[in-house]
Motif scaffolding. Structure first.
Motif, PDB file in Angstrom:
ATOM      1  N   GLY A   1       0.806  -1.213   0.000  1.00 21.24           N
ATOM      2  CA  GLY A   1       0.000   0.000   0.000  1.00 21.24           C
ATOM      3  C   GLY A   1       0.837   1.258   0.000  1.00 21.24           C
ATOM      4  O   GLY A   1       0.381   2.333   0.348  1.00 21.24           O
ATOM      5  N   ALA A   2       2.084   1.120  -0.366  1.00 18.91           N
ATOM      6  CA  ALA A   2       3.002   2.262  -0.416  1.00 18.91           C
ATOM      7  C   ALA A   2       3.998   2.008  -1.532  1.00 18.91           C
ATOM      8  O   ALA A   2       4.099   0.913  -2.058  1.00 18.91           O
ATOM      9  N   SER A   3       4.731   3.037  -1.882  1.00 18.24           N
ATOM     10  CA  SER A   3       5.717   2.875  -2.940  1.00 18.24           C
ATOM     11  C   SER A   3       7.067   3.375  -2.475  1.00 18.24           C
ATOM     12  O   SER A   3       7.184   4.065  -1.474  1.00 18.24           O
ATOM     13  N   HIS A   4       8.084   3.007  -3.247  1.00 15.88           N
ATOM     14  CA  HIS A   4       9.429   3.522  -2.989  1.00 15.88           C
ATOM     15  C   HIS A   4       9.467   5.010  -3.309  1.00 15.88           C
ATOM     16  O   HIS A   4      10.346   5.705  -2.870  1.00 15.88           O
ATOM     17  N   GLY A   5       8.537   5.433  -4.111  1.00 14.08           N
ATOM     18  CA  GLY A   5       8.518   6.819  -4.546  1.00 14.08           C
ATOM     19  C   GLY A   5       9.360   7.004  -5.797  1.00 14.08           C
ATOM     20  O   GLY A   5      10.221   6.198  -6.125  1.00 14.08           O
ATOM     21  N   ALA A   6       9.081   8.062  -6.479  1.00 18.14           N
ATOM     22  CA  ALA A   6       9.816   8.364  -7.711  1.00 18.14           C
ATOM     23  C   ALA A   6      11.271   8.670  -7.409  1.00 18.14           C
ATOM     24  O   ALA A   6      12.133   8.498  -8.268  1.00 18.14           O
ATOM     25  N   GLY A   7      11.560   9.091  -6.179  1.00 12.97           N
ATOM     26  CA  GLY A   7      12.929   9.439  -5.819  1.00 12.97           C
ATOM     27  C   GLY A   7      13.901   8.286  -6.005  1.00 12.97           C
ATOM     28  O   GLY A   7      15.023   8.478  -6.458  1.00 12.97           O
ATOM     29  N   LEU A   8      13.472   7.054  -5.657  1.00 10.56           N
ATOM     30  CA  LEU A   8      14.345   5.896  -5.829  1.00 10.56           C
ATOM     31  C   LEU A   8      14.688   5.699  -7.293  1.00 10.56           C
ATOM     32  O   LEU A   8      15.838   5.457  -7.640  1.00 10.56           O
ATOM     33  N   TRP A   9      13.684   5.813  -8.163  1.00 11.74           N
ATOM     34  CA  TRP A   9      13.916   5.624  -9.587  1.00 11.74           C
ATOM     35  C   TRP A   9      14.843   6.713 -10.124  1.00 11.74           C
ATOM     36  O   TRP A   9      15.772   6.428 -10.879  1.00 11.74           O
ATOM     37  N   VAL A  10      14.596   7.953  -9.735  1.00  9.80           N
ATOM     38  CA  VAL A  10      15.414   9.070 -10.220  1.00  9.80           C
ATOM     39  C   VAL A  10      16.847   8.926  -9.728  1.00  9.80           C
ATOM     40  O   VAL A  10      17.800   9.070 -10.510  1.00  9.80           O
ATOM     41  N   LYS A  11      17.029   8.633  -8.446  1.00 11.69           N
ATOM     42  CA  LYS A  11      18.380   8.455  -7.904  1.00 11.69           C
ATOM     43  C   LYS A  11      19.097   7.304  -8.596  1.00 11.69           C
ATOM     44  O   LYS A  11      20.291   7.395  -8.886  1.00 11.69           O
ATOM     45  N   SER A  12      18.388   6.229  -8.842  1.00 13.86           N
ATOM     46  CA  SER A  12      18.996   5.071  -9.502  1.00 13.86           C
ATOM     47  C   SER A  12      19.429   5.411 -10.918  1.00 13.86           C
ATOM     48  O   SER A  12      20.513   5.034 -11.356  1.00 13.86           O
ATOM     49  N   LEU A  13      18.582   6.139 -11.644  1.00 14.97           N
ATOM     50  CA  LEU A  13      18.948   6.539 -13.005  1.00 14.97           C
ATOM     51  C   LEU A  13      20.126   7.500 -13.008  1.00 14.97           C
ATOM     52  O   LEU A  13      21.022   7.391 -13.860  1.00 14.97           O
ATOM     53  N   ILE A  14      20.161   8.424 -12.054  1.00 16.13           N
ATOM     54  CA  ILE A  14      21.279   9.364 -11.975  1.00 16.13           C
ATOM     55  C   ILE A  14      22.568   8.616 -11.664  1.00 16.13           C
ATOM     56  O   ILE A  14      23.607   8.855 -12.303  1.00 16.13           O
ATOM     57  N   LEU A  15      22.518   7.710 -10.702  1.00 15.15           N
ATOM     58  CA  LEU A  15      23.702   6.938 -10.353  1.00 15.15           C
ATOM     59  C   LEU A  15      24.174   6.107 -11.537  1.00 15.15           C
ATOM     60  O   LEU A  15      25.376   6.028 -11.819  1.00 15.15           O
ATOM     61  N   THR A  16      23.247   5.500 -12.258  1.00 17.31           N
ATOM     62  CA  THR A  16      23.611   4.718 -13.433  1.00 17.31           C
ATOM     63  C   THR A  16      24.250   5.603 -14.494  1.00 17.31           C
ATOM     64  O   THR A  16      25.252   5.224 -15.116  1.00 17.31           O
ATOM     65  N   ALA A  17      23.711   6.792 -14.709  1.00 15.39           N
ATOM     66  CA  ALA A  17      24.292   7.712 -15.695  1.00 15.39           C
ATOM     67  C   ALA A  17      25.708   8.157 -15.286  1.00 15.39           C
ATOM     68  O   ALA A  17      26.590   8.255 -16.133  1.00 15.39           O
TER      69      ALA A  17
END
Length: 108
Positions: free
Chosen positions: A85-101
């Motif tokens: 009933g909760a999410s990691h939030g968009a922040g996890l996805w954004v941080k992961s993409l930034i780190l990958t880049a």
């Protein structure tokens, strides 16, 4: 940098997120749900590899692997949202993409 490695860096991101999400599902007591979500992806991966590898070679294989890992990450992410009933939030996805880049740019 080898183009295959560049593509597979993004595939590794998807696999990492899949593992995090699967751990969340197992922690919620839904031990069979990760398998139920990921098992249908296997025929998709086999089919896509058999079509794209003869045409595009290693780049096709890397691309399929990256897309399949993104698919599994998305499926498990949606399941975690539903179960908890909760999410990691968009922040996890954004941080992961930034780190990958960043890793991609440093390795180039």
């Amino acid at each position: 940098m080898d183009p295959n490695a560049a593509i597979l860096i993004f595939g590794a991101l998807g696999l990492t997120l899949t593992q995090i999400n699967a751990a969340g599902l197992i922690a919620a007591g839904r031990t069979r749900l990760p398998l139920a979500l990921l098992a249908p992806v296997i025929p998709m991966a086999i089919t896509a590899h058999s079509i794209l590898i003869p045409v595009y070679g290693a780049v096709g294989a890397a691309g399929v692997t990256a897309v399949v890992s993104a698919t599994t990450a998305t499926l498990t992410y949606l399941a975690v949202n539903h179960v908890w009933g909760a999410s990691h939030g968009a922040g996890l996805w954004v941080k992961s993409l930034i780190l990958t880049a960043v890793v991609f740019s440093l390795s180039a």
